[in-house]
Design an enzyme around this catalytic site. Sequence first.
Site, mmCIF file in Angstrom:
data_model
loop_
_atom_site.group_PDB
_atom_site.id
_atom_site.type_symbol
_atom_site.label_atom_id
_atom_site.label_comp_id
_atom_site.label_asym_id
_atom_site.label_seq_id
_atom_site.Cartn_x
_atom_site.Cartn_y
_atom_site.Cartn_z
ATOM 1 C CG ASP A 87 -3.367 4.386 -19.659
ATOM 2 O OD1 ASP A 87 -4.358 4.853 -19.039
ATOM 3 O OD2 ASP A 87 -2.536 3.629 -19.126
ATOM 4 C CG HIS B 215 4.454 24.240 -1.911
ATOM 5 N ND1 HIS B 215 4.616 23.563 -0.722
ATOM 6 C CD2 HIS B 215 3.820 25.406 -1.595
ATOM 7 C CE1 HIS B 215 4.117 24.293 0.279
ATOM 8 N NE2 HIS B 215 3.621 25.414 -0.239
ATOM 9 C CB CYS C 74 -2.028 6.252 -16.813
ATOM 10 S SG CYS C 74 -0.697 6.464 -15.618
ATOM 11 C CB THR D 13 -0.367 3.995 -10.827
ATOM 12 O OG1 THR D 13 0.604 4.202 -11.867
ATOM 13 C CG2 THR D 13 -0.695 2.515 -10.693
ATOM 14 C CG HIS E 264 7.576 26.940 -2.891
ATOM 15 N ND1 HIS E 264 7.788 25.820 -2.121
ATOM 16 C CD2 HIS E 264 6.784 27.762 -2.152
ATOM 17 C CE1 HIS E 264 7.139 25.943 -0.973
ATOM 18 N NE2 HIS E 264 6.522 27.118 -0.970
HETATM 19 C C1 RB5 Z 1 -2.304 0.096 -17.417
HETATM 20 O O1 RB5 Z 1 -2.686 -1.188 -17.070
HETATM 21 C C2 RB5 Z 1 -1.432 0.708 -16.339
HETATM 22 O O2 RB5 Z 1 -0.222 0.047 -16.256
HETATM 23 C C3 RB5 Z 1 -1.217 2.177 -16.614
HETATM 24 O O3 RB5 Z 1 -2.446 2.813 -16.720
HETATM 25 C C4 RB5 Z 1 -0.453 2.955 -15.566
HETATM 26 O O4 RB5 Z 1 -0.935 2.684 -14.284
HETATM 27 C C5 RB5 Z 1 1.004 2.879 -15.633
HETATM 28 O O5 RB5 Z 1 1.739 3.561 -14.907
#
Ligand code: RB5
Length: 143
Positions: free
Chosen positions: A8, A98, A65, A67, A133
Amino acid sequence: MKIGICSDHAGLEYRTKIISYLLSKGYEVANFGTDSAESCDYCDFAHPMAAAIEAGECQLGIAICGTGNGMAMTLNHHKGIRAGLAWNHAVAALVKQHNNANVLVMPARFVSYRMAVGMVKEWLENDFEGGRHQRRIDKIPVE
Ligand code: RB5
């Protein structure tokens, strides 16, 4: 080997650099976007990449993305995908050794680019260990 890659807006910068890294190492790359810095929904890029891996058009995938969790949650809805979130070199190696992750997921807002590209290298250069595994992986799907 063709590697799909998607992100993203939060992962756009790292994705762009990782595409260059992969090409420099001789991998084929399929870019699933986003190619804009505008805020967007990770699912819109994760689903097409997952479908391409399931169809055999790509052998592996990388998803980025903020997180990593949105990408991982979306990708793991696909039966042919094992998407594993990694945040350091050891986890990136283990997610192949694994878990045999066919998609590496990384959290751009919580790791440096240097760490991210190092994780790509670890994940690509390590092999699945099989054995116990494989037995565990076989128990993952819910019918
Ligand atoms: C974007 O702001 C953020 O929510 C996205 O990149 C991600 O972390 C979602 O899981």
